[in-house]
Design a protein around this motif. Structure first.
Motif, PDB file in Angstrom:
ATOM      1  N   GLU A 258    -124.782  70.076 -38.471  1.00  0.00           N
ATOM      2  CA  GLU A 258    -124.336  68.717 -38.117  1.00  0.00           C
ATOM      3  C   GLU A 258    -124.000  68.614 -36.634  1.00  0.00           C
ATOM      4  O   GLU A 258    -124.384  67.654 -35.966  1.00  0.00           O
ATOM      5  CB  GLU A 258    -123.078  68.357 -38.915  1.00  0.00           C
ATOM      6  CG  GLU A 258    -123.324  67.722 -40.232  1.00  0.00           C
ATOM      7  CD  GLU A 258    -122.013  67.267 -40.847  1.00  0.00           C
ATOM      8  OE1 GLU A 258    -121.978  66.106 -41.287  1.00  0.00           O
ATOM      9  OE2 GLU A 258    -121.042  68.035 -40.894  1.00  0.00           O
TER      10      GLU A 258
ATOM     11  N   GLN B   6    -125.502  65.515 -46.378  1.00  0.00           N
ATOM     12  CA  GLN B   6    -124.669  65.726 -45.199  1.00  0.00           C
ATOM     13  C   GLN B   6    -125.485  65.681 -43.912  1.00  0.00           C
ATOM     14  O   GLN B   6    -125.024  65.173 -42.897  1.00  0.00           O
ATOM     15  CB  GLN B   6    -123.977  67.085 -45.329  1.00  0.00           C
ATOM     16  CG  GLN B   6    -123.047  67.446 -44.205  1.00  0.00           C
ATOM     17  CD  GLN B   6    -122.342  68.768 -44.481  1.00  0.00           C
ATOM     18  OE1 GLN B   6    -122.168  69.173 -45.621  1.00  0.00           O
ATOM     19  NE2 GLN B   6    -121.940  69.435 -43.430  1.00  0.00           N
ATOM     20  N   LEU B   7    -126.701  66.217 -43.937  1.00  0.00           N
ATOM     21  CA  LEU B   7    -127.506  66.328 -42.724  1.00  0.00           C
ATOM     22  C   LEU B   7    -128.441  65.151 -42.494  1.00  0.00           C
ATOM     23  O   LEU B   7    -128.952  64.978 -41.391  1.00  0.00           O
ATOM     24  CB  LEU B   7    -128.316  67.627 -42.757  1.00  0.00           C
ATOM     25  CG  LEU B   7    -127.484  68.899 -42.809  1.00  0.00           C
ATOM     26  CD1 LEU B   7    -128.371  70.109 -42.989  1.00  0.00           C
ATOM     27  CD2 LEU B   7    -126.625  69.022 -41.571  1.00  0.00           C
TER      28      LEU B   7
END
Length: 186
Positions: free
Chosen positions: A48, A89-90
């Protein structure tokens, strides 16, 4: 570049934890990156942060991120993230995310012919040493002359050391290409 972006970058490059990742953040700030290959996603935080730093200067370029990890199959106690959670999340705007479950050897053998021109390779120190030793042979066909390759080792007590940037010659030696070329030339 906004003030908030500068402050966040300064925090990541000089103060963030783990300190071992800081050298990567400082290095990717210096050159344009369009494609990242990470072996050992862990909890996804490093990925991230790398994507945030890269996209800060290249807002209109589609970034490609490939993450190789055991995901749910990681040993107990190791930082881990589920495959679906890592993808969520990414996944960001202008980032094409490809996650490949498996150890470095199996995963790279499956994708090596589909990925080329990688600008940044990050090899985490928590990878299986035997699988990684045999997986290096796939890397030279995926990178170019200006690719930055960072590798992390562990010390005798299992602690992760700082990331070290590898040269093209070191990568070829790890891949076994240098010894093959010497034998062919002789």
């Amino acid at each position: 570049m906004s003030q908030l972006g500068t402050l966040k970058y300064t925090y990541l490059a000089y103060l963030s934890q783990p300190a071992t990742d800081r050298v990567i953040y400082r290095s990717i700030e210096k050159r344009p990156i369009c494609s990242i290959l990470e072996l050992g996603v862990g909890d996804g935080v490093r990925a991230e942060r790398m994507l945030a730093i890269v996209s800060r200067h290249q807002a209109d370029v589609e970034l490609q991120y490939t993450g190789i990890d055991l995901f749910e199959d990681r040993p107990a106690g190791a930082p881990q993230i589920a495959l679906k959670q890592a993808y969520q999340q990414l996944r960001q705007q202008h980032v094409k995310v490809r996650l490949v479950p498996g150890d470095p050897l199996d995963a790279l053998s499956r994708i090596a012919n589909y990925i080329s021109g990688v600008d940044l390779v990050v090899v985490a120190g928590d990878q299986d040493p035997e699988a990684m030793a045999r997986a290096w042979k796939f890397l030279p066909r995926m990178i170019h002359n200006d690719t930055m390759v960072f590798s992390q080792a562990t010390d005798g007590q299992g602690r992760l050391a700082d990331f070290v940037q590898l040269t093209r010659q070191q990568i070829e030696e790890l891949a076994g290409l240098r010894s093959c070329r010497r034998r062919i030339a002789a």
